[in-house]
Motif scaffolding. Structure first.
Motif, PDB file in Angstrom:
ATOM      1  N   ASP A   1      33.533  23.971  41.288  1.00  0.00           N
ATOM      2  CA  ASP A   1      32.315  23.212  41.014  1.00  0.00           C
ATOM      3  C   ASP A   1      32.427  22.371  39.740  1.00  0.00           C
ATOM      4  OD1 ASP A   1      32.225  25.087  38.997  1.00  0.00           O
ATOM      5  OD2 ASP A   1      30.275  25.928  39.567  1.00  0.00           O
ATOM      6  N   ASN A   2      33.644  22.261  39.210  1.00  0.00           N
ATOM      7  CA  ASN A   2      33.947  21.479  38.012  1.00  0.00           C
ATOM      8  C   ASN A   2      33.463  22.145  36.729  1.00  0.00           C
ATOM      9  OD1 ASN A   2      35.216  19.421  36.633  1.00  0.00           O
ATOM     10  ND2 ASN A   2      33.543  17.951  36.868  1.00  0.00           N
ATOM     11  N   THR A   3      33.095  23.418  36.791  1.00  0.00           N
ATOM     12  CA  THR A   3      32.883  24.162  35.553  1.00  0.00           C
ATOM     13  C   THR A   3      34.215  24.252  34.825  1.00  0.00           C
ATOM     14  OG1 THR A   3      31.108  25.481  36.507  1.00  0.00           O
ATOM     15  CG2 THR A   3      32.204  26.368  34.564  1.00  0.00           C
ATOM     16  N   LYS A   4      34.249  23.830  33.582  1.00  0.00           N
ATOM     17  CA  LYS A   4      35.512  23.703  32.866  1.00  0.00           C
ATOM     18  C   LYS A   4      35.863  24.990  32.134  1.00  0.00           C
ATOM     19  CE  LYS A   4      35.042  18.704  32.410  1.00  0.00           C
ATOM     20  NZ  LYS A   4      35.903  18.444  33.559  1.00  0.00           N
ATOM     21  N   LEU A   5      37.022  25.525  32.461  1.00  0.00           N
ATOM     22  CA  LEU A   5      37.563  26.674  31.741  1.00  0.00           C
ATOM     23  C   LEU A   5      38.272  26.219  30.465  1.00  0.00           C
ATOM     24  CD1 LEU A   5      38.996  28.558  34.832  1.00  0.00           C
ATOM     25  CD2 LEU A   5      37.080  29.313  33.433  1.00  0.00           C
ATOM     26  N   PHE A   6      39.062  25.137  30.585  1.00  0.00           N
ATOM     27  CA  PHE A   6      39.802  24.585  29.452  1.00  0.00           C
ATOM     28  C   PHE A   6      39.763  23.066  29.551  1.00  0.00           C
ATOM     29  CE2 PHE A   6      41.767  28.637  30.651  1.00  0.00           C
ATOM     30  CZ  PHE A   6      41.595  29.356  29.471  1.00  0.00           C
ATOM     31  N   LYS A   7      39.602  22.411  28.416  1.00  0.00           N
ATOM     32  CA  LYS A   7      39.452  20.957  28.394  1.00  0.00           C
ATOM     33  C   LYS A   7      40.479  20.319  27.461  1.00  0.00           C
ATOM     34  CE  LYS A   7      35.171  20.930  26.966  1.00  0.00           C
ATOM     35  NZ  LYS A   7      33.835  20.409  26.590  1.00  0.00           N
TER      36      LYS A   7
ATOM     37  N   TRP B   1      39.128  29.840  43.055  1.00  0.00           N
ATOM     38  CA  TRP B   1      39.462  28.477  43.457  1.00  0.00           C
ATOM     39  C   TRP B   1      39.518  27.663  42.173  1.00  0.00           C
ATOM     40  CZ3 TRP B   1      39.075  25.999  48.601  1.00  0.00           C
ATOM     41  CH2 TRP B   1      39.263  24.604  48.567  1.00  0.00           C
ATOM     42  N   LEU B   2      40.707  27.161  41.830  1.00  0.00           N
ATOM     43  CA  LEU B   2      40.898  26.420  40.587  1.00  0.00           C
ATOM     44  C   LEU B   2      41.363  24.998  40.872  1.00  0.00           C
ATOM     45  CD1 LEU B   2      42.744  29.126  38.448  1.00  0.00           C
ATOM     46  CD2 LEU B   2      40.299  28.589  38.466  1.00  0.00           C
ATOM     47  N   GLU B   3      41.091  24.123  39.931  1.00  0.00           N
ATOM     48  CA  GLU B   3      41.521  22.731  40.047  1.00  0.00           C
ATOM     49  C   GLU B   3      42.070  22.259  38.705  1.00  0.00           C
ATOM     50  OE1 GLU B   3      38.371  21.336  43.523  1.00  0.00           O
ATOM     51  OE2 GLU B   3      37.961  20.829  41.427  1.00  0.00           O
ATOM     52  N   ILE B   4      43.120  21.443  38.789  1.00  0.00           N
ATOM     53  CA  ILE B   4      43.658  20.748  37.626  1.00  0.00           C
ATOM     54  C   ILE B   4      43.130  19.318  37.688  1.00  0.00           C
ATOM     55  CG2 ILE B   4      45.724  20.040  36.373  1.00  0.00           C
ATOM     56  CD1 ILE B   4      45.484  23.052  36.586  1.00  0.00           C
TER      57      ILE B   4
ATOM     58  N   LEU C   1      44.901  17.438  30.361  1.00  0.00           N
ATOM     59  CA  LEU C   1      44.419  18.125  31.560  1.00  0.00           C
ATOM     60  C   LEU C   1      43.236  19.046  31.259  1.00  0.00           C
ATOM     61  CD1 LEU C   1      47.847  19.194  33.136  1.00  0.00           C
ATOM     62  CD2 LEU C   1      46.456  17.188  33.722  1.00  0.00           C
ATOM     63  N   ASP C   2      42.391  19.210  32.298  1.00  0.00           N
ATOM     64  CA  ASP C   2      41.353  20.231  32.323  1.00  0.00           C
ATOM     65  C   ASP C   2      41.692  21.234  33.423  1.00  0.00           C
ATOM     66  OD1 ASP C   2      40.014  18.686  30.469  1.00  0.00           O
ATOM     67  OD2 ASP C   2      38.462  18.015  31.858  1.00  0.00           O
ATOM     68  N   LEU C   3      41.394  22.498  33.192  1.00  0.00           N
ATOM     69  CA  LEU C   3      41.439  23.518  34.243  1.00  0.00           C
ATOM     70  C   LEU C   3      40.007  23.906  34.547  1.00  0.00           C
ATOM     71  CD1 LEU C   3      43.142  25.464  36.017  1.00  0.00           C
ATOM     72  CD2 LEU C   3      42.939  27.139  34.176  1.00  0.00           C
ATOM     73  N   THR C   4      39.611  23.763  35.822  1.00  0.00           N
ATOM     74  CA  THR C   4      38.214  23.950  36.196  1.00  0.00           C
ATOM     75  C   THR C   4      38.095  24.853  37.411  1.00  0.00           C
ATOM     76  OG1 THR C   4      38.007  22.147  37.810  1.00  0.00           O
ATOM     77  CG2 THR C   4      37.851  21.552  35.488  1.00  0.00           C
TER      78      THR C   4
ATOM     79  N   ILE D   1      40.780  14.933  40.401  1.00  0.00           N
ATOM     80  CA  ILE D   1      41.474  16.168  40.767  1.00  0.00           C
ATOM     81  C   ILE D   1      42.940  15.846  41.035  1.00  0.00           C
ATOM     82  CG2 ILE D   1      41.640  18.060  42.413  1.00  0.00           C
ATOM     83  CD1 ILE D   1      38.633  17.713  42.923  1.00  0.00           C
ATOM     84  N   LEU D   2      43.835  16.464  40.277  1.00  0.00           N
ATOM     85  CA  LEU D   2      45.270  16.252  40.441  1.00  0.00           C
ATOM     86  C   LEU D   2      45.924  17.339  41.272  1.00  0.00           C
ATOM     87  CD1 LEU D   2      46.131  15.233  36.758  1.00  0.00           C
ATOM     88  CD2 LEU D   2      45.459  13.749  38.670  1.00  0.00           C
ATOM     89  N   LEU D   3      45.338  18.533  41.258  1.00  0.00           N
ATOM     90  CA  LEU D   3      45.909  19.664  41.987  1.00  0.00           C
ATOM     91  C   LEU D   3      44.805  20.650  42.294  1.00  0.00           C
ATOM     92  CD1 LEU D   3      48.610  20.961  42.959  1.00  0.00           C
ATOM     93  CD2 LEU D   3      48.724  22.118  40.752  1.00  0.00           C
ATOM     94  N   THR D   4      44.765  21.101  43.540  1.00  0.00           N
ATOM     95  CA  THR D   4      43.803  22.104  43.971  1.00  0.00           C
ATOM     96  C   THR D   4      44.535  23.394  44.295  1.00  0.00           C
ATOM     97  OG1 THR D   4      42.302  20.437  44.883  1.00  0.00           O
ATOM     98  CG2 THR D   4      42.064  22.675  45.700  1.00  0.00           C
TER      99      THR D   4
END
Length: 228
Positions: A149-155, A174-177, A143-146, A185-188
């Motif tokens: 705008d898809n800026t990645k916090l963790f990859k 606003w975060l996305e998994i 998983l990535d946490l972004t 996108i699996l989770l918003t």
């Protein structure tokens, strides 16, 4: 004030005041633990360490308060809540001195595991929130946490992996998994409020495309209570 049962948009805040009534300030010289039930198909459980109950009737997605324990070796046994006829899990773990842990019961019931997650006693960057990411979903991909705008916090965070903390701007995020391989996108999560000078772990739990569904838990970590 959010209570311990607040849930919306796929995220869950489990840090009501009752969860931290014992730890208004954690001194650095002791070892502290809390327990997280993150096994999506397991019933409520009782958990024992060297024969002493450290969690009773703990249900999925819930945390115990932090408690102070001596460092050393512990035999952890997990039982269905209210019954000590047969442990569903037994394992020994080692707790280091002067440390803070979240000890998570993870994976599905037939593959139950205990995962000690160390919470470093790290000084926060002034006026920032300290954030990290933990993937505890048994059937999720890497998983990535972004940001939105898809800026990645963790990859590329694998199952049972927990990242280091990074400083982020304290505000509603606003975060996305996302699936690390496909970027799907699996989770918003439209609104995750992070406060300055606090430590947070975003735990992804649940099952992808199944029940209980994929969602996140956003507790305050013990480092938020350390004396500096």
């Amino acid at each position: 004030m959010m209570n311990s049962n607040f849930y919306n948009h796929g995220f869950y805040y489990p840090y009501g005041l009752q969860n931290f009534s014992r730890v208004e300030s954690l001194p650095k010289i002791k070892t502290y633990i809390r327990i997280l039930h993150a096994s999506p198909d397991a019933p409520a459980v009782d958990i024992y360490a060297n024969g002493t109950a450290i969690a009773r009737n703990l249900s999925y997605k819930n945390f115990t308060p932090y408690i102070s324990v001596p460092s050393g070796s512990y035999e952890i046994k997990i039982y269905p809540a209210g019954s000590m006829d047969k442990a569903v899990f037994t394992e020994k773990i080692e707790l280091n001195p002067n440390s803070i842990y979240t000890i998570a019961a993870v994976n599905t019931l037939d593959s139950l595991q205990i995962l000690p997650i160390l919470e470093p006693a790290t000084t926060s960057k002034p006026n920032f929130s300290m954030l990290r990411f933990s993937n505890l979903s048994p059937n999720a991909p890497t998983l990535d946490l972004t940001y939105r705008d898809n800026t990645k916090l963790f990859k590329n965070v694998e199952f049972q992996e927990t990242t280091s903390y990074i400083p982020v701007v304290p505000k509603d995020h606003w975060l996305e998994i996302r699936d690390s391989l496909t970027d799907r996108i699996l989770l918003t999560i439209p609104s995750v409020k992070l406060l300055p000078n606090k430590f947070y772990t975003i735990y992804t739990v649940g099952l992808l495309n199944s029940s209980p569904p994929l969602q996140i838990l956003v507790p305050l970590d013990g480092a938020s209570y350390l004396k500096t």
